[in-house]
Write a protein that holds these residues in place. Structure first.
Motif, short mmCIF file in Angstrom:
data_model
loop_
_atom_site.label_atom_id
_atom_site.label_comp_id
_atom_site.label_asym_id
_atom_site.label_seq_id
_atom_site.Cartn_x
_atom_site.Cartn_y
_atom_site.Cartn_z
N TYR A 83 0.84 -1.19 0.00
CA TYR A 83 0.00 0.00 0.00
C TYR A 83 0.88 1.24 0.00
O TYR A 83 2.01 1.21 0.49
CB TYR A 83 -0.93 -0.01 1.22
CG TYR A 83 -1.81 -1.24 1.24
CD1 TYR A 83 -2.93 -1.31 0.43
CD2 TYR A 83 -1.48 -2.33 2.03
CE1 TYR A 83 -3.72 -2.44 0.42
CE2 TYR A 83 -2.26 -3.47 2.02
CZ TYR A 83 -3.39 -3.52 1.21
OH TYR A 83 -4.17 -4.64 1.18
N SER A 116 -0.44 3.53 4.36
CA SER A 116 -1.89 3.37 4.23
C SER A 116 -2.18 1.91 4.52
O SER A 116 -1.28 1.13 4.81
CB SER A 116 -2.35 3.77 2.83
OG SER A 116 -1.76 2.94 1.86
N PRO A 118 -5.24 -1.56 4.00
CA PRO A 118 -6.19 -2.17 3.07
C PRO A 118 -7.58 -1.53 3.12
O PRO A 118 -8.40 -1.75 2.24
CB PRO A 118 -6.26 -3.63 3.51
CG PRO A 118 -5.84 -3.61 4.95
CD PRO A 118 -4.89 -2.47 5.08
N ASP A 119 -7.83 -0.72 4.14
CA ASP A 119 -9.12 -0.04 4.23
C ASP A 119 -8.93 1.35 4.84
O ASP A 119 -7.89 1.67 5.40
CB ASP A 119 -10.14 -0.86 5.03
CG ASP A 119 -9.72 -1.10 6.47
OD1 ASP A 119 -9.32 -0.15 7.15
OD2 ASP A 119 -9.79 -2.26 6.91
N VAL A 120 -9.95 2.15 4.72
CA VAL A 120 -9.87 3.55 5.16
C VAL A 120 -9.69 3.66 6.67
O VAL A 120 -9.02 4.59 7.15
CB VAL A 120 -11.10 4.35 4.66
CG1 VAL A 120 -12.36 3.93 5.40
CG2 VAL A 120 -10.87 5.83 4.78
N LEU A 121 -10.23 2.73 7.45
CA LEU A 121 -10.09 2.80 8.90
C LEU A 121 -8.65 2.61 9.35
O LEU A 121 -8.16 3.35 10.21
CB LEU A 121 -11.00 1.77 9.57
CG LEU A 121 -12.51 2.02 9.44
CD1 LEU A 121 -13.30 0.89 10.09
CD2 LEU A 121 -12.88 3.36 10.05
N LEU A 122 -7.95 1.65 8.77
CA LEU A 122 -6.55 1.43 9.12
C LEU A 122 -5.69 2.60 8.64
O LEU A 122 -4.80 3.06 9.36
CB LEU A 122 -6.04 0.12 8.53
CG LEU A 122 -4.59 -0.23 8.89
CD1 LEU A 122 -4.39 -0.24 10.40
CD2 LEU A 122 -4.20 -1.56 8.28
N THR A 123 -5.97 3.10 7.46
CA THR A 123 -5.22 4.25 6.96
C THR A 123 -5.41 5.45 7.88
O THR A 123 -4.45 6.14 8.22
CB THR A 123 -5.66 4.60 5.52
OG1 THR A 123 -5.39 3.47 4.69
CG2 THR A 123 -4.93 5.81 4.99
N GLU A 124 -6.63 5.70 8.31
CA GLU A 124 -6.89 6.83 9.20
C GLU A 124 -6.26 6.62 10.56
O GLU A 124 -5.75 7.57 11.17
CB GLU A 124 -8.40 7.08 9.34
CG GLU A 124 -8.76 8.31 10.11
CD GLU A 124 -8.10 9.61 9.60
OE1 GLU A 124 -7.79 10.48 10.45
OE2 GLU A 124 -7.88 9.75 8.39
#
Length: 150
Positions: A83, A116, A118-124
């Motif tokens: 990512y 980043s 695999p999903d927006v929650l982990l990235t955030e």
């Protein structure tokens, strides 16, 4: 309980015989919510760890403005399972006053990388953790710079 470990900043003295300094809440000049609170807390924690944090009746006041926070891709994805990595940067202006007199001012900046996910929650979550680390690093540099002021 805890292990009792406390991080301290080397050369954490204050200029002009100031023993303690009151840190007022930072001003946020960015669109990044809560960055002013993160930076204020990081600076207060560092000064408290060296017994330099004062109350509102201190004769010295340190003010801060978060001037910018930005993030952009550092490394593009290079294949399955990788990512992008982002680099976050921050610029803060700090001013120390003793009474009505300007003692020290500086503009500090820093960067922090975060992956980043695999999903927006982990990235955030990674982004939020990077903001906290970045605030701590920039404030640590500020305290070191302040200690070298005359």
């Amino acid at each position: 309980g805890g292990c009792g470990y406390r991080f301290s900043v080397p050369n954490s003295r204050l200029p002009q015989n100031i023993r303690r300094v009151h840190v007022v809440p930072f001003d946020n000049r960015t669109a990044e919510p809560l960055i002013d609170q993160l930076a204020t807390k990081a600076l207060r924690d560092l000064l408290a760890s060296t017994d330099r944090l004062g109350a509102s009746d201190s004769n010295a006041v340190l003010e801060g403005k978060v001037l910018s926070v930005s993030a952009g891709p550092l490394m593009a994805s290079r294949g399955l399972g990788q990512y992008p990595v982002y680099r976050m940067s921050m610029v803060v202006q700090l001013v120390l006053r003793k009474g009505d007199r300007l003692v020290w001012q500086s503009t500090m900046s820093g960067t922090e990388d975060f992956p980043s996910g695999p999903d927006v929650l982990l990235t955030e979550a990674n982004r939020s953790a990077a903001l906290m680390r970045l605030s701590e690093a920039v404030m640590r540099d500020a305290v070191i710079d302040l200690a070298s002021a005359e």
